[in-house]
Structures are given as structure tokens and as C-alpha cells.
Design a protein around this motif. Structure first.
Motif, PDB file in Angstrom:
ATOM      1  N   PRO A 249       0.826  -1.221   0.000  1.00  0.00           N
ATOM      2  CA  PRO A 249       0.000   0.000   0.000  1.00  0.00           C
ATOM      3  C   PRO A 249       0.851   1.257   0.000  1.00  0.00           C
ATOM      4  N   LEU A 250       0.442   2.229  -0.784  1.00  0.00           N
ATOM      5  CA  LEU A 250       1.169   3.484  -0.934  1.00  0.00           C
ATOM      6  C   LEU A 250       0.470   4.559  -0.115  1.00  0.00           C
ATOM      7  N   ALA A 251       1.244   5.256   0.710  1.00  0.00           N
ATOM      8  CA  ALA A 251       0.664   6.275   1.579  1.00  0.00           C
ATOM      9  C   ALA A 251       0.439   7.557   0.785  1.00  0.00           C
TER      10      ALA A 251
ATOM     11  N   SER B 115       2.095  10.249   4.523  1.00  0.00           N
ATOM     12  CA  SER B 115       3.552  10.209   4.347  1.00  0.00           C
ATOM     13  C   SER B 115       4.239  11.158   5.306  1.00  0.00           C
ATOM     14  N   ILE B 116       3.653  12.352   5.472  1.00  0.00           N
ATOM     15  CA  ILE B 116       4.259  13.325   6.390  1.00  0.00           C
ATOM     16  C   ILE B 116       4.275  12.758   7.803  1.00  0.00           C
ATOM     17  N   THR B 117       3.156  12.119   8.184  1.00  0.00           N
ATOM     18  CA  THR B 117       3.106  11.538   9.522  1.00  0.00           C
ATOM     19  C   THR B 117       4.139  10.437   9.692  1.00  0.00           C
ATOM     20  N   ILE B 118       4.264   9.595   8.659  1.00  0.00           N
ATOM     21  CA  ILE B 118       5.210   8.483   8.749  1.00  0.00           C
ATOM     22  C   ILE B 118       6.631   9.005   8.854  1.00  0.00           C
ATOM     23  N   LEU B 119       6.972   9.968   7.994  1.00  0.00           N
ATOM     24  CA  LEU B 119       8.351  10.466   8.007  1.00  0.00           C
ATOM     25  C   LEU B 119       8.657  11.183   9.309  1.00  0.00           C
TER      26      LEU B 119
ATOM     27  N   HIS C 141      -0.877   4.088  16.825  1.00  0.00           N
ATOM     28  CA  HIS C 141      -1.816   4.810  15.960  1.00  0.00           C
ATOM     29  C   HIS C 141      -1.418   4.686  14.501  1.00  0.00           C
ATOM     30  N   LEU C 142      -0.116   4.783  14.248  1.00  0.00           N
ATOM     31  CA  LEU C 142       0.329   4.715  12.860  1.00  0.00           C
ATOM     32  C   LEU C 142       0.141   3.316  12.285  1.00  0.00           C
ATOM     33  N   LYS C 143       0.344   2.297  13.116  1.00  0.00           N
ATOM     34  CA  LYS C 143       0.104   0.937  12.634  1.00  0.00           C
ATOM     35  C   LYS C 143      -1.353   0.749  12.252  1.00  0.00           C
ATOM     36  N   ASP C 144      -2.263   1.302  13.064  1.00  0.00           N
ATOM     37  CA  ASP C 144      -3.684   1.212  12.713  1.00  0.00           C
ATOM     38  C   ASP C 144      -3.966   1.933  11.404  1.00  0.00           C
ATOM     39  N   ALA C 145      -3.343   3.108  11.238  1.00  0.00           N
ATOM     40  CA  ALA C 145      -3.574   3.854  10.000  1.00  0.00           C
ATOM     41  C   ALA C 145      -3.051   3.086   8.792  1.00  0.00           C
ATOM     42  N   ILE C 146      -1.892   2.428   8.960  1.00  0.00           N
ATOM     43  CA  ILE C 146      -1.339   1.666   7.836  1.00  0.00           C
ATOM     44  C   ILE C 146      -2.253   0.498   7.493  1.00  0.00           C
TER      45      ILE C 146
END
Lengths: 183, 499
Positions: free
Chosen positions: A12-14, A19-23, A173-178
């Protein structure tokens, strides 16, 4: 330079917001020493089971040098139980056995994971609970390199586990978003 | 809000309507308790429609589509026929529960039917599966079990047939056979020499090559019958007329004993078998080269077919090799030395199977470890490209090989090597140009490249043989050097960290 079409294998592509959140989280993980940079080190964290999630760059050329990471990220064995069962008729027996073994609250959470049954010869079976390590592609490897505090571009990195870390809630939270990207 | 359930069974698709969801709410435990009782569950969930599969092949196609996350045309028409129509602009008043999230998103994209796949839906579907035979009245007892068994067999067989790893097994078996054949041919050739030496002991000194020895012994048969007439045949076999004359002169003055005709026939038969085995080994080698260029062209172009095949067989498959980090690939084949080093806290090995590459042989003693690490990194990249790429090409392997050559020059002369990003861009640009060009031109160019590659490989093999002898002597020096002190290693590790 020019915006080319993204490789369809990069899934999956963010999107830009995620992407900003991940980086940003990758940068914080760098500061907290919870980051492994590079495809080889990310592979090792997956093999050792200490990875929270994997971030990969979608503009890697060629992209195939990253595609072993999704294979490894799926099907990481999380828990292993051995239970003797007297009946094959119903999967409810499995649930009751799990409940009696671990307690109800844990059974409730276990349904978020895959449960695999391996039937053995002596009328018992193994239960292997398999959990995926989430993985996600970000559009730019240059940006990923900057987030990792490296002058070179970085094509893959892995945020590692640390129970006492202050990043725990943000990582969750980020894992849930992914994982929502996969629905 | 109404909820429908889509159930995929071996017999066909089933659509169920959930009732009383307001009463139960989203309480999973309540649903779980009601699932076990058919009378209670029958009030919660009712059958709306059932679409049987027409044949076993149709069932297999449908289940394959579901497992891959696609919605087949049959499923689409089934859903559109039985579900209320979704009007554009208006929010639908129902949702469809599915067990597979991927197919849910696919259904939503195609038909705008909202789908959900959560804990509650999974519990209801579990109850549907448990009581499925009682929902469908037309099903006879035992029909569902037969359908399940048949579909499971077909599904598993289809999965196994298309397993890519199956192709790797051919290379693994071929390299094992090649190694075994090398040992056997050597043993048999020594046996032929020893056996025929009872009759003609002087021949061993004249003819050194094992294959030629078997060939010459088959031509001579009985040394007492050697004469000038044998010179053309011996010259053809040995390639040297002086040696042929030397054989005949030795035959006249030989001190070997005479053998009976039966003994000679046995020696001749055995020599013929050794020659046949040697010929088969050549064919097997050609087969392995062809197979490796199909399965792992970049890895073969980078490190050679033989070493590449050994890496694949040691890892178990090309997929397993692609999953290894490059540090593991570097020491594949040296596990014994590694575990000994870890146990005694000694020096870990620098290389495993990749030691047989020509690059390791050409590097100087102090740079062998660095070249091994660099080469393992490039091998990892090449194996991953081979494993996951759709198109088969050797372009990446050739560029990676050039990078290793540049690294050798960098350590010897200080020439600055190129970066990974630049090399990969160059390869992709070349690939795009080739696609635009004509196919006939590509074919001729590929043939030329293969010929040049073969010549280069022959030269490198000769070089590696010479350098292996040197490297053995150098290794002796290395052992003494390591005994001198640990401080040197610490300095080296620091410098490596700086790099």
C-alpha cells in the motif's frame, strides 16, 4: 525531477498526509534509537521479530530489491500453543479451549490475528497465531533518507520495538492507519 | 441499518440477511452464545439467495478469484440480482458483510455496495458455516463434505502446480548431480589408470589427462599389437604426433604383463563408461548454464552459474536466497566455521561459497574481506531482482559486475567508483532504449554478448586458478599476522566504521 507513474507493485502506498506523519515518526524514532536503516537491517529486524512496521520507498529503482520485505513482514509467528482436543466437530471448541487457556479478555483480542490450526496425529492440534508486521510505501526515497538523518537516499527502514518508549502510542496509531490502507 | 452476509461455500455463494441486529447490537459475546443454537440463530440470520456452482472447475475458479481478492462476473451478477439497488448520490441503507477485506474493497469499487469485515461479521459468518447444511434444503446429507473435499484437493493442487519454487528444484538437483559426478569421474578415472597399468605402466607418464588416458587405452587395446598404423589414430586423440610416436616406442619396450582377451575386454568396457560419464558431465554443465540463465540471469551474470547455483541450493530456493540479508549470504557455506568462532569468540569467517568467485581470488589479502562484503551485497541485489522481476534480463547483473570491478580498481589504484543510484539509472535507461529499438537488432546483440562473456569467463577461470595458489600462500601469512595482535583488528574495525 519529473513525476513518473508509481510502480503498481508499491502497495500500500501512503498519500501525502500519511507520508508526512510516517516520516515525522521515522525522524523521532531516529532520535530515540529505535530505527534500523537499509533493506538488509530491516530484513534482520523482521527475522528477529523486533520490528513494529516497515517503511519502504516507492521510487526505488528497481523496486524488486525491496519486495522480499513484504514477504517477510507477513506470516510472522506471534504465539504458539499446543492444546489437546477431544472433538473435531466445531470451531467453538477451539474458542472454549483458548478461553480456558488464556482467559476471555485475551481471546477477544486474539481474533484480530490469524489463527492457524495444524492437526497432529494423536488427536491434538497446534495453534499458531500469526500476526503481520505492517509495511507501507512512501513516495520518495530522498525524503526517507532525510527523515533518517542520512545524506544518502534510504530505500527501506524499520521502526523497532521498545516497550518503555515514549513513541509507543504514536507507533500504535500509525500501525492502525497503515492497516486501514489495506481495506 | 440492514446487514447482509456473503458466504462462500464449496457448493456455491450464499447471501444471508441479518435480523435483530439492533437487539444484539455489536456485542460479540452475545452473538457467540447464540451461534451454537440453531433455533436462536435461525431467527437472527435467514437465507436470502443461494447460487450453486455449476461444476467443480467453476468452483475452483470462483474460489481462486475470492482468495486473490477479485470479484468475478458471476459473483457480481449474483450480488446485483439479489441486493437492493444502490442509487447514485443516496446513501445505501444496508451493508454487506464479507470475510475477506480485499474482496470487500473490490466489490465496493465495482458496485458501490458498502462492505464491512469486522469481528461481528466474522462471528455471524462462523455461525453460517456451522449450520450451512440446514439452511439449504436441497443439499443432501454428505454433499457438503464431498464438495469440500473435492475443492480442497483442486485448490491445493493448483497452488502447488504454479509454485515458482518448483523451478528452483531443477537447479538444486543439477548442481548436486554435478558435484557427485565430479567425484565419481575422478574415482573411476584413477581406477582405469591403475587397472590398465598392469598391462602398460609406461602410458601413465606419457598421458596425464584422465579423459585422454581412457581414450588412448581404448585405441591401443593390446600393446603388443602397436605399430606404425596406430600413429594417425593416436595423433588425432593426443593432438601431438611426437607423443604418439613416444607411446609406440614405450609399447615396444614395456615391462607390463600380458592380459588375457577377457581381461582386456573388461578394461575397455570400463574405459568406455568413464568416457561416457565425462561426456554426460559436459552436457549436464551446459544444461545448468541454460537453466541458471532462465531462473537467475542476473546472479549468474554477476558471480557465475556454478557459484550461483550453489548459493541457491544452499539457501533452499531462490526465494529463500532473496530473503536473506547480504551478511547471511556472505557466509553461506561457512556455518561450521561461524559457529566455532561464535563459541570460542574467535575470528568469524570472511566468506563462504562466494570464495570461489574470481573476484575474491583477484583481491589482495587485506582487501579480501571488503570485496567479499561488497560482492555479497551485489549478490543480494541480483537475487532479489531475479526472484521478483517479471522480465528476465542480464543487464542488472552485468552492471553489478562492473561495479565490483570498479571496487577492485578502487582498492588497488584509488579510482573513484560509481554509486548505486547512477548505475541503476543507467541500466533502466538502456532497457528503455532497447524496448524502443527493433527486436532483430536486440537478438544479434545478445548473441555477441554471450560469446564475449564466454571468452571472458574462460580467461578469468585461468586467472583464478593461478591466483588460488598464491592465495593459499597468502593465507598462511594471514594466520601468522592474526596471531601478532588484536590491536590491528580494532584499528581496522574503527576505520571500517568510519567508512
Amino acid at each position: 525531477m519529473t513525476v513518473e507513474g508509481v510502480n503498481p507493485k508499491a502497495y500500500p502506498l501512503a498519500d501525502s498526509q500519511l507520508s508526512i506523519t510516517i516520516l515525522d515518526l521515522v525522524q523521532q524514532a531516529t532520535n530515540y534509537k529505535q530505527l534500523k536503516k537499509g533493506a538488509n537491517e530491516a530484513t534482520k529486524t523482521l527475522n528477529r521479530g523486533i520490528s513494529e512496521f516497515i517503511v519502504m520507498a516507492a521510487d526505488t529503482e528497481p523496486l524488486e530489491i525491496l519486495l522480499h520485505l513484504p514477504l517477510l513482514a507477513e506470516d510472522k509467528v506471534f504465539e504458539f500453543l499446543l492444546i489437546v482436543s477431544l472433538s473435531y466437530e466445531s470451531q467453538l471448541v477451539v474458542s472454549l479451549a483458548l478461553a480456558s487457556f488464556t482467559g476471555f479478555t485475551w481471546v477477544s483480542s486474539s481474533y484480530d490475528k490469524k489463527i492457524r490450526l495444524y492437526w497432529l496425529l494423536d488427536s491434538s492440534f497446534e495453534i499458531v497465531i500469526v500476526d503481520n508486521v505492517p509495511y507501507v510505501f512512501v513516495p520518495s526515497k530522498q525524503a526517507l533518507g532525510r527523515a533518517c538523518d542520512v545524506t544518502r537516499p534510504v530505500i527501506a527502514c524499520s521502526v523497532t520495538s521498545n516497550e518503555a518508549s515514549q513513541l509507543k502510542s504514536q507507533i500504535q496509531h500509525l500501525k492502525d492507519a497503515i492497516e486501514k490502507l489495506l481495506i | 441499518m440492514k446487514i447482509y452476509l456473503l458466504s462462500e461455500s464449496p457448493s456455491g455463494y450464499g447471501l444471508f440477511e441479518g435480523h435483530g441486529s439492533d437487539e444484539i447490537g455489536q456485542n460479540t459475546e452475545a452473538v457467540r452464545s447464540s451461534v451454537s443454537d440453531l433455533s436462536r440463530f435461525g431467527r437472527v440470520v435467514q437465507l436470502t439467495a443461494f447460487h450453486p456452482f455449476q461444476s467443480a472447475l467453476d468452483a475452483l475458479n470462483q474460489i481462486n478469484a475470492v482468495s486473490e481478492g477479485y470479484m468475478s462476473d458471476e459473483l457480481r451478477s449474483f450480488l446485483e440480482l439479489n441486493l437492493p439497488k444502490v442509487k447514485e448520490g443516496k446513501k445505501p441503507k444496508f451493508s454487506l458483510g464479507v470475510s475477506e477485506p480485499k474482496i470487500g474493497s473490490c466489490i465496493f469499487e465495482a458496485t458501490k455496495i458498502p462492505c464491512q469485515s469486522n469481528e461481528f461479521v466474522h462471528e455471524l459468518l462462523r455461525g453460517v458455516r456451522q449450520h450451512f447444511d440446514r439452511f439449504i434444503k436441497d443439499l443432501k446429507p454428505g454433499d457438503l463434505e464431498k464438495a469440500q473435499l473435492g475443492l480442497a484437493h483442486s485448490y491445493s493442487r493448483a497452488k502447488v502446480k504454479f509454485n515458482v519454487n518448483r523451478v528452483d528444484n531443477m537447479v538444486i538437483q543439477a548442481i548436486f548431480m554435478l558435484d557427485t559426478l565430479d567425484k565419481d569421474i575422478n574415482s573411476f578415472a584413477m581406477r582405469v589408470r591403475e587397472w590398465y597399468s598392469w598391462h602398460f605402466p609406461e602410458l601413465v607418464k606419457i598421458v596425464n589427462d584422465n579423459y585422454l588416458y581412457a581414450k588412448v587405452s581404448k585405441i591401443i587395446v593390446d600393446k603388443s599389437k602397436l605399430s606404425e598404423e596406430h600413429i594417425p589414430m593416436l595423433t588425432e586423440a593426443l593432438g601431438d604426433e611426437d607423443k604418439a610416436r613416444e607411446v609406440i616406442e614405450a609399447g615396444k619396450a614395456s615391462m607390463g604383463q600380458d592380459l588375457s582377451p577377457v581381461d582386456l575386454i573388461n578394461v575397455q568396457t570400463f574405459a568406455q563408461r568413464v568416457m561416457d560419464l565425462a561426456d554426460y558431465r559436459k552436457k549436464l554443465y551446459d544444461y545448468l548454464v541454460t537453466k541458471m540463465s532462465d531462473i537467475a540471469p542476473n546472479l549468474a551474470a554477476l558471480i557465475g552459474e556454478m557459484v550461483g547455483a550453489r548459493l541457491i541450493s544452499h539457501a533452499g530456493s531462490l526465494t529463500n536466497l532473496a530473503k536473506c540479508p547480504s551478511s547471511t549470504l556472505q557466509i553461506l557455506g561457512a556455518e561450521k566455521a561461524l559457529f566455532r568462532a561464535l563459541k570460542t569468540r574467535g575470528n568469524t569467517p570472511k566468506y563462504g561459497l562466494i570464495f570461489h568467485s574470481s573476484f575474491i581470488g583477484r583481491a589482495s589479502a587485506k582487501n579480501k574481506g571488503r570485496i567479499a562484503r561488497f560482492l555479497a551485497n551485489k549478490c543480494s541485489i541480483a537475487s532479489r531482482i531475479d526472484c521478483f522481476s517479471d522480465n528476465s534480463t542480464t543487464a542488472f547483473g552485468e552492471k553489478l559486475r562492473e561495479q565490483v570491478e570498479e571496487r577492485l580498481d578502487f582498492y588497488d589504484k584509488g579510482v573513484a567508483p560509481r554509486k548505486n543510484v547512477d548505475v541503476m539509472k543507467e541500466v533502466l535507461e538502456n532497457l528503455e532504449k532497447k524496448d524502443e529499438g527493433e527486436k532483430t537488432v536486440d537478438a544479434s546483440e545478445k548473441k555477441k554478448k554471450r560469446k564475449t562473456e564466454e571468452k571472458e569467463e574462460e580467461k578469468e577461470e585461468e586467472k583464478s586458478k593461478k591466483k588460488k595458489k598464491k592465495s593459499k600462500a597468502v593465507e598462511g601469512e594471514e594466520l601468522t599476522a592474526t596471531d601478532n595482535g588484536h590491536s590491528k583488528k580494532k584499528k581496522k574495525t574503527k576505520s571500517q566504521d568510519d567508512e
